[in-house]
Design a protein around this motif. Structure first.
Motif, short mmCIF file in Angstrom:
data_model
loop_
_atom_site.label_atom_id
_atom_site.label_comp_id
_atom_site.label_asym_id
_atom_site.label_seq_id
_atom_site.Cartn_x
_atom_site.Cartn_y
_atom_site.Cartn_z
N ALA A 190 0.71 -1.26 -0.23
CA ALA A 190 -0.10 -0.18 -0.02
C ALA A 190 0.73 1.18 -0.02
N ALA A 191 1.90 1.40 0.67
CA ALA A 191 2.43 2.23 1.13
C ALA A 191 3.69 2.67 -0.53
N GLY A 192 3.74 1.54 -1.35
CA GLY A 192 4.45 1.54 -2.23
C GLY A 192 3.83 2.03 -3.30
N ARG A 193 2.19 1.76 -3.90
CA ARG A 193 1.25 2.13 -4.43
C ARG A 193 1.17 4.33 -3.80
N VAL A 194 1.39 4.23 -2.78
CA VAL A 194 0.89 5.46 -2.61
C VAL A 194 1.73 6.87 -2.56
N ALA A 195 3.49 5.71 -2.24
CA ALA A 195 4.37 7.21 -2.83
C ALA A 195 4.85 6.90 -4.37
N ALA A 196 4.18 5.77 -5.04
CA ALA A 196 4.38 6.11 -6.61
C ALA A 196 3.69 7.65 -6.91
N ALA A 197 1.95 7.46 -6.76
CA ALA A 197 1.89 8.69 -7.14
C ALA A 197 1.72 9.63 -6.92
N ARG A 198 2.67 9.81 -4.97
CA ARG A 198 3.31 11.00 -5.02
C ARG A 198 4.31 11.82 -5.73
N SER A 199 5.27 10.54 -6.20
CA SER A 199 6.01 10.59 -7.18
C SER A 199 5.91 10.96 -8.13
N LEU A 200 4.79 10.57 -8.29
CA LEU A 200 4.53 11.48 -10.09
C LEU A 200 4.03 12.36 -10.35
N ARG A 201 3.51 13.21 -9.54
CA ARG A 201 3.32 14.83 -9.13
C ARG A 201 4.14 15.40 -9.58
N LEU A 202 5.27 15.00 -9.08
CA LEU A 202 6.60 15.82 -9.16
C LEU A 202 7.14 15.89 -10.61
N GLU A 203 6.61 15.01 -11.68
CA GLU A 203 7.05 14.87 -13.12
C GLU A 203 6.73 16.63 -13.89
N GLY A 204 7.81 16.87 -14.19
CA GLY A 204 7.37 18.19 -14.83
C GLY A 204 7.68 20.00 -14.23
N ARG A 205 7.77 19.17 -12.46
CA ARG A 205 8.20 20.09 -11.62
C ARG A 205 10.07 20.93 -11.75
N VAL A 206 9.87 21.87 -11.15
CA VAL A 206 11.55 22.43 -11.00
C VAL A 206 11.61 22.73 -9.63
N MET A 207 13.26 21.82 -9.90
CA MET A 207 13.06 21.51 -7.86
C MET A 207 14.46 22.00 -7.49
N GLU A 208 15.21 22.36 -6.15
CA GLU A 208 16.22 22.32 -6.04
C GLU A 208 16.82 21.50 -5.33
N VAL A 209 17.63 21.08 -6.28
CA VAL A 209 18.72 19.95 -5.46
C VAL A 209 19.90 20.20 -5.00
N LEU A 210 20.07 19.66 -4.22
CA LEU A 210 21.73 19.37 -3.71
C LEU A 210 22.12 18.75 -3.24
N VAL A 211 23.14 19.20 -4.54
CA VAL A 211 24.36 18.05 -5.26
C VAL A 211 24.83 17.04 -3.98
N ASP A 212 25.22 15.83 -3.96
CA ASP A 212 25.90 15.50 -2.56
C ASP A 212 26.78 14.24 -2.55
N GLY A 213 26.31 13.61 -4.54
CA GLY A 213 27.52 12.75 -4.89
C GLY A 213 26.87 12.28 -6.60
N VAL A 214 28.09 11.14 -6.39
CA VAL A 214 27.87 10.55 -7.85
C VAL A 214 26.89 9.95 -8.36
N SER A 215 25.86 10.02 -9.33
CA SER A 215 24.87 9.00 -9.31
C SER A 215 25.25 6.94 -9.16
N ARG A 216 24.94 6.30 -8.39
CA ARG A 216 24.82 5.62 -8.32
C ARG A 216 23.83 4.33 -9.70
N LYS A 217 23.34 4.91 -10.09
CA LYS A 217 23.19 3.71 -10.58
C LYS A 217 23.83 4.30 -12.55
N SER A 218 24.36 5.47 -12.63
CA SER A 218 25.16 5.53 -14.30
C SER A 218 26.54 6.82 -13.91
N GLU A 219 27.77 6.96 -14.32
CA GLU A 219 28.63 7.04 -14.62
C GLU A 219 28.61 7.85 -14.95
#
Ligand code: SAM
Length: 456
Positions: free
Chosen positions: A363-392
């Motif tokens: 249930a938490a996963g479903r709810v969090a996915a919906a919360r994340s989806l609403r962030l698409e398209g938004r400009v957000m402040e990001v404090l850069v704290d490292g390199v991506s774990r996914k891709s160099e």
């Protein structure tokens, strides 16, 4: 130089304590090593919150026994909550442990280690002690983000919890001591602090004159160089309108709150001795959402508390869906010795706990996915704290609402900067973004309110 290997289990406060211990021992010429086999001293900082955390420590101590056999002069110490709770029982079960000490004795770690090193029998220090602010850090404190303990202990006596026993009564550090620590962190490059306390929003009640977390947030907010402030863990019982307004009004305070619910059922909340009802919790959520639009919320839940029925559990699921948490930490109830809930006679079977844990995470996963989806398209402040774990070649950071964002930085080193990133895709555990401005344009990206104004 002697070598120290530190193993830390549990919460952020333990991480903070371990850092203090490493700092204090550095003054005694111990340098940190990642390799236990070359250490002269191994300290295990422990957690007692659930039985499984303790099991991990005992199995770790089992591994260390082989090292001690090969090198009898190696000193092995157990510190933290388990030390405070189990005291001499640790050395009964693991006789190769030379030293056991609780968090009140951390300030005296050098003396305790020396006593253990001299081999005059096992050392045991698990009493209460005065609250001491220890400034020592092994690396001078140079880091982008830091934890800062502002208070210790808890007096809530939730029936499931060992914290009042392991960490003692509530004691706050004076605001000037906290501010001084954060100022010195800011001077060496720290940009984000997380203020820590078992019930952080009870901060200051015990001081003379009394103060509160809202006032502390304001003072920390005035420190140059610090751009983001977080705090954890808040208890709904102590959440005041004044603190809610401070989240809105102190620009550096992030729009993110961790507010443990534990259960959505009034019957269970009462048996847990949480001091609030489901209706009161919902009232607080409404006030939070009205005062701080876009606030991200996370919570802790316990499944399988003694006597929890399917109906009680369904009410917890319903609360998760209704509130729309960004993140949920779910725990299977663990019977802790010395707590009232451990003696309740309607314990829930392990298979039921496991199934409820699975369902709540779903249930938490479903709810969090919906919360994340609403962030698409938004400009957000990001404090850069490292390199991506996914891709160099990619960089990673966090939004003010504590989401991980990975983005292509086109080979530039943006570490430590606050940059505007457009969210292009919400993935299950992170967001993908696109940098929307040339970071070379300015010496430093603006933070907080200034950035928000520019993006508006
Ligand atoms: N002081 C905070 C509060 O009560 O709101 C939380 C601190 S505790 C270190 C972190 C979480 O562990 C709790 O919020 C609770 O969900 C969980 N926890 C504590 N005791 C537990 C137990 N006996 N069994 C399972 N989970 C437990």
């Amino acid at each position: 130089m002697s070598k120290l290997h530190l193993i830390t289990y549990g919460c952020q406060m333990n991480e903070y304590d371990s850092e203090r211990v490493a700092g204090l021992l550095k003054q005694e010429r111990y340098e940190l090593t990642d390799r236990p086999e070359e250490a002269d001293l191994i300290l295990v900082n422990t957690c007692s919150i659930r039985e499984r955390a303790e099991d991990k420590v005992y199995s770790q101590l089992g591994v260390l026994r082989h090292l001690k056999r090969r090198r009898p002069d190696l000193v092995i110490g157990v510190m933290g909550c388990m030390a405070q709770l189990q005291k001499g029982r640790i050395q009964d079960r693991a006789p190769h442990v030379d030293l056991v000490f609780g968090s009140p004795a951390i300030a005296r770690v050098a003396e305790l280690v020396e006593r253990a090193r001299q081999g005059r029998g096992p050392v045991l220090e698990t009493g209460e002690g005065a609250l001491v602010k220890i400034a020592a850090r092994p690396d001078g404190g140079q880091r982008l983000k830091a934890f800062v303990t502002v208070m210790e202990g808890c007096e809530k006596y939730c029936t499931f919890c060992v914290v009042p026993t392991t960490r003692g009564r509530e004691r706050s550090h004076a605001p000037e001591v906290v501010v001084e620590e954060i100022r010195s962190l800011a001077e060496v490059g720290c940009r984000e602090v997380t203020l820590l306390g078992q019930t952080v929003n009870a901060y200051g009640r015990d001081l003379s004159p009394p103060t509160d977390l809202a006032a502390l947030l304001e003072q920390v907010g005035a420190i140059d160089g610090i751009e983001r402030i977080r705090f954890t863990t808040s208890n709904p019982y102590n959440l005041t309108s004044r603190l809610i307004r401070a989240i809105r009004d102190v620009p550096k305070v992030c729009e993110y709150l961790h507010l443990p619910l534990q259960s959505g059922s009034d019957r269970v909340l009462e048996r847990m001795n949480r001091g609030y009802t489901r209706a009161r919790y919902l009232e607080l959520i409404a006030e939070l959402q009205e005062t701080v639009p876009d606030l991200a919320l996370s919570t802790d839940l316990i499944v399988g508390f003694p006597g929890e029925t399917d109906e009680d559990f369904a009410q917890t699921v319903e609360m998760v869906e209704r509130i729309g948490y960004d993140n949920v930490f779910a725990f299977r109830y663990s019977r802790r010795p010395g707590t009232p809930a451990a003696l309740m006679d309607d314990q829930v079977p392990d298979e039921v706990k496991a199934e409820r844990n699975r369902l709540i995470l779903e249930a938490a996963g479903r709810v969090a996915a919906a919360r994340s989806l609403r962030l698409e398209g938004r400009v957000m402040e990001v404090l850069v704290d490292g390199v991506s774990r996914k891709s160099e070649g990619e960089m990673a950071g966090r939004t003010r609402c504590n989401r991980v964002v990975n983005f292509d930085a086109a080979g530039r080193d943006l570490l430590g900067r606050v940059v505007p990133v457009r969210i292009v895709r919400a993935l299950p555990h992170s967001l993908r973004g696109e940098l929307i401005e040339d970071p070379e344009a300015g010496d430093r990206f603006p933070a907080g309110a200034a950035m928000a104004a520019r993006l508006a």
